[in-house]
Each structure stands twice: as structure tokens, then as C-alpha cells.
Design an enzyme around this catalytic site. Sequence first.
Site, mmCIF file in Angstrom:
data_model
loop_
_atom_site.group_PDB
_atom_site.id
_atom_site.type_symbol
_atom_site.label_atom_id
_atom_site.label_comp_id
_atom_site.label_asym_id
_atom_site.label_seq_id
_atom_site.Cartn_x
_atom_site.Cartn_y
_atom_site.Cartn_z
ATOM 1 N N TYR A 126 102.761 77.791 17.588
ATOM 2 C CA TYR A 126 101.583 78.641 17.323
ATOM 3 C C TYR A 126 101.744 79.941 18.112
ATOM 4 C CZ TYR A 126 99.992 73.891 16.230
ATOM 5 O OH TYR A 126 99.902 72.599 15.757
ATOM 6 N N CYS A 139 91.829 76.868 23.711
ATOM 7 C CA CYS A 139 90.572 77.619 23.740
ATOM 8 C C CYS A 139 89.380 76.702 23.488
ATOM 9 C CB CYS A 139 90.594 78.752 22.719
ATOM 10 S SG CYS A 139 90.844 78.216 21.013
#
Length: 439
Positions: free
Chosen positions: A294, A394
Amino acid sequence: MEATVDIERYADQGRCVAHIDGRVVFVRFALPGERVRIELDEPTNRNDRFWTGEVVEVLEPSPDRVEPLWPLAAPLAMGGGAGGADLIHVSLEGQERWKEATLKDVMKRLGHVDLDDVPVYAMPGDEQAHGLHWRTRIEMVTDDEGRPSMRRRGTHVRVPIDTMPLATRAVLEVAEMNGVWDGNLPENAQIRIAVPEPRVDAEQIADPEALRKAIGRNYAIMVDGKVRHGSRALKETIMVDGKPFEYTVDAGGFWQMHREAPMVLPQYVIDQIRETPGDRAPRNGRNLVIWDLYSGSGLFTLPLATLLDDRAKLVSIEGAKDAVANARRNLRNAGIHTVQALCGDVLHTLDKDIDPQRAHPDIVVLDPPRAGAKAKVCHKIANSGAPIVVYIACDPASLARDTATLTEHGYRIHSIAAFDIYPQTHHVETVALMSRVKD
């Protein structure tokens, strides 16, 4: 319906827990230990498992309560309701305690890991700015008259705004010099302003003329996805280990939003890998192999490729085509030729596209979207035999679920820390380094 309740503990999404007649109530703009009067969200039903509500009056405040610096983001009853800063009523120190407590709770419930302490690091300059002026990207919607606005919670009313206190000084300067706050924009349009943080001193930031000169044309104002002012290709510059790294990034794509996060997070990741005890030497005499999953435009890829081992073989995988094109450009411009930058779904790419010489990494770094990597990707990482996994998250819940999966495969958390890169909100960034303790 209104009620007076005692607030018991932190919950998720910037809310706290109270009870009414045995039923759980999730309360916005509250703090543990407070006695408050709340208004319940409608409709409420006796058969609901829980209710939600919002503070309308504080009867006994917590020591962590402060007067909101951005009144528009305060509770509806206090003239707010615009959202975007759900911890605006909490001191910065109180926000750090909140985030540590919620992170420990979710890691225990979903990750089955008991954490004694989780340091929460504030970003440089945030204390002086009182937790404001950190966003390098902001998004708004225009009202029926083409003015930037925010929707008031629980209504269809759009409240016109003439500033955004969470935005950096550079973003606000770009908005001012292009007349964004004056309106004259298409009605009911999505507005995005993206401005890379100029790496200049505080005096230049405070001087509008010097700030505009430092920004130049390195910004974008987008209307419904199209650039109206500035440039689609933005230049970001960071320093890690005292070395500059330069990136081209898409104005509409992902980049760490806090002005300091693109420097602080890679530096921490590099430091943690270096400090991890145990045998990290490349296996079978080969060079270090690293997976960067990612990987976006290469925020972590470039420092990983040059600061850990300049002969390291890297694989970076990202699903967004524009981000991969920029990552490849950034690698070329940095003179890095040891990275296999792949475009595609991470799981499918790990299945079929990895160079055999890079199929067994010594280190895996992953920074997945809010939903996390999920079990199948975690299985792939574990099956690769990687001794070290660095997970940047996150969302604590996604981190916890993926931690539980990796723990089943013999990994343990070696270090974990949180970074308050979203002050005035309940969001928090977490970096967990896991090491393999058994086959």
C-alpha cells in the site's frame, strides 16, 4: 428528549458512554467523570440496543474540558454542529490521554493484546498552534450561492464559512489569494485545496508575501475533481536522517495530511527497524529484501531503499495507477533502481507478480487504508517468513484485527506508538513493529 447523565468512560468515534435506565448512550462532546445534560438523537425506540446524544449543558466539567477554539465545530446547542473536530472541547493533553485509552481498549478487545503503555507523540509545532493549522488538504462543499460551506449536523442546512482553522497557513493563503472565501464557485460543488507545506522558517510562514513566494504554483484548487487553479502534479519535500527526499504527488490523491507527518512517520519507521534486536541479517547471504505494501507515491519506499541498505531489493505494491506512476517517477529521479514498483491489488499481486528473488522479505512495511490489510494479506505476509513487520495504521480497530491474525502466525508486538497527526479529532495514527517469535 433530554436527560441528565453521568459520563463513565471513553468510547469510539469521539464519543463517551453513559447509561439511561440500563441502556447504553453514546454521547458526543462529553468527557469521563462529567455530569451533563444531553439531548438524545431522534428517533429513539425502546427496543434500540443503544441510544446516541449530544451535550447541551455541562453541569460538572472535567479538568480536561476547554472552551472550543473553533465554535462552529462545537455542539449544536452552543452554536456549532459543523463537524470536523469532534474533540474540540478537549485540551491537547486530554486528547492524548483519550487516544491512548481508546487504542489500548480496542487492542485488548479486538487484538487480544494487553498494552501497558502506548506513547502518544504530538507533532512539532502543534502545541504552539493549539492543535490548529495542520491540514495540508481540505475538502468542502459549496452552497446554493457558490460559497464554501459545511453541513450542520442533523440538518440539511449548509453553513457558509470564511476560513478553516484546521488548515495550514499555506492552505489559507492559497484560498485567500484565489478568492475561495468570496464564493463565485459553482453551486453544490466539491472543493478540494491541496498545498504541500513549504519547508521554510516560522517568520516566512507568518509573512503573507514571503509565504506566497515560497508556495509559488505548488498548489491545487480543485472543483468536482478538476483543477481550477494551480497544478495537478504537486511537489512534496521531506527530510529523513537529514537527507532530502522529493516526491511528485497527485493533487487529488492520498498523501499524509498533517504538515509534519510525511517526515515524522518515515523517520520513526526507519529508527524502529534499526533498533530492533535480534538477527536481521539477510538470509542465505543475499541482500536485504523489503516489501512496502500500500505504498502510494513512495513515501516510505524512498527512505527504505536508501537508508537501511543501499543494495536492498524492494517490492512496492499500490493499487492506484496515478500513485504508482508517480512512485516510479520519484524513484527514477532519486536514482533508485532496486525497487520493483508494482501496480495492483495487494493480495492478488503477492499471489502472482513477485520476483522470486524478492519473494521472502526480511522486512514488511505496510500502510493500508482505513479498512486495514485484512486476514488474507496477513496470511501472505506470515507465509513469506518475514522476521519483521511494521504496520502503519490510521484506524486502531483495523490494526487490532490484523494484529490478532498475525499473532496467530507467531508474531508479537515489539513496539507500538501513536502519533497525534489529527489533533482536535478522535483519529490517531499508530505504528506497530511486530517480530516473528516462532515458525
